[in-house]
Design a protein around this motif. Structure first.
Motif, PDB file in Angstrom:
ATOM      1  N   VAL A  33      20.306   7.340  17.154  1.00 13.08           N
ATOM      2  CA  VAL A  33      19.160   7.032  18.009  1.00 13.08           C
ATOM      3  C   VAL A  33      19.650   6.553  19.371  1.00 13.08           C
ATOM      4  CG1 VAL A  33      17.219   5.431  18.358  1.00 13.08           C
ATOM      5  CG2 VAL A  33      17.524   6.576  16.155  1.00 13.08           C
ATOM      6  N   GLU A  36      20.745   9.489  21.474  1.00 14.35           N
ATOM      7  CA  GLU A  36      19.604  10.261  21.971  1.00 14.35           C
ATOM      8  C   GLU A  36      18.897   9.536  23.107  1.00 14.35           C
ATOM      9  OE1 GLU A  36      18.543  12.720  17.885  1.00 14.35           O
ATOM     10  OE2 GLU A  36      17.442  10.870  18.315  1.00 14.35           O
ATOM     11  N   ILE A  37      18.756   8.241  22.986  1.00 12.10           N
ATOM     12  CA  ILE A  37      18.139   7.449  24.050  1.00 12.10           C
ATOM     13  C   ILE A  37      19.009   7.473  25.307  1.00 12.10           C
ATOM     14  CG2 ILE A  37      17.403   5.115  24.726  1.00 12.10           C
ATOM     15  CD1 ILE A  37      15.522   6.564  22.691  1.00 12.10           C
ATOM     16  N   ARG A  72       9.105   1.906  15.769  1.00 15.08           N
ATOM     17  CA  ARG A  72       8.949   2.803  16.906  1.00 15.08           C
ATOM     18  C   ARG A  72       9.457   2.181  18.203  1.00 15.08           C
ATOM     19  NH1 ARG A  72       5.363   7.019  16.974  1.00 15.08           N
ATOM     20  NH2 ARG A  72       4.794   7.796  19.001  1.00 15.08           N
ATOM     21  N   MET A 115      12.856  13.294  21.306  1.00  7.16           N
ATOM     22  CA  MET A 115      11.854  12.244  21.163  1.00  7.16           C
ATOM     23  C   MET A 115      10.721  12.728  20.260  1.00  7.16           C
ATOM     24  SD  MET A 115      13.105   9.764  22.954  1.00  7.16           S
ATOM     25  CE  MET A 115      14.793  10.311  22.784  1.00  7.16           C
ATOM     26  N   ASP A 116       9.980  11.785  19.708  1.00 11.18           N
ATOM     27  CA  ASP A 116       8.838  12.150  18.870  1.00 11.18           C
ATOM     28  C   ASP A 116       7.587  12.400  19.696  1.00 11.18           C
ATOM     29  OD1 ASP A 116       9.945  12.002  16.122  1.00 11.18           O
ATOM     30  OD2 ASP A 116      10.452   9.982  16.796  1.00 11.18           O
ATOM     31  N   LYS A 133      10.008   7.132  20.217  1.00  8.24           N
ATOM     32  CA  LYS A 133      10.979   7.576  19.210  1.00  8.24           C
ATOM     33  C   LYS A 133      10.771   6.752  17.941  1.00  8.24           C
ATOM     34  CE  LYS A 133      14.835   9.595  17.819  1.00  8.24           C
ATOM     35  NZ  LYS A 133      14.821  10.994  17.478  1.00  8.24           N
TER      36      LYS A 133
END
Length: 135
Positions: A33, A36-37, A72, A115-116, A133
């Protein structure tokens, strides 16, 4: 919610990344995570630095909030630059050979894939790009 405001310059990507990573680490976010961030910060803050205030410079704020811990992460980028919604651009055709692809658009495409949720609004003279996310 925590936030940081810095001049929108490429060299400040590291400052923003360190700030966000300190929050992620304190909340036990996974390395995946966090990576990705980090990619999203590089892309979004970099685009603000390159394009939002051209040819001048201005500030950008990044807000970080973890809701329903550890459910989240919400990461919000805010600037007062030229109004621009990066989500309006057509996604690149990643099935084409690299030599046949048009330049541009791959960074925001990657952000949308990692991302979601990604949303944009222009309000009160500000570009507001929200990344969500699930953790």
């Amino acid at each position: 919610m925590k936030s940081i405001t810095e001049e929108a310059k490429i060299e400040n990507i590291a400052v923003i990344t360190d700030f966000v990573n300190s929050i992620l680490e304190a909340n036990g976010c996974s390395a995946k995570v966090q990576m990705e961030i980090d990619i999203a910060i590089d892309e979004i803050f970099g685009n603000i630095a390159y394009y939002a205030y051209t040819p001048k410079t201005g500030e950008a704020t990044v807000q970080v909030e973890i809701k329903n811990f550890p459910e989240r992460l919400e990461l919000t980028f805010i600037d007062k630059g030229i109004p621009y919604n990066p989500l309006e651009n057509k996604d690149p055709d990643v099935t084409l050979d690299i030599e046949k692809r048009k330049i541009g658009g791959l960074g925001i495409f990657l952000v949308k894939e990692m991302m979601d949720e990604v949303s944009y609004e222009y309000a009160d003279g500000k570009n507001i790009l929200k990344l969500k996310k699930n953790l």
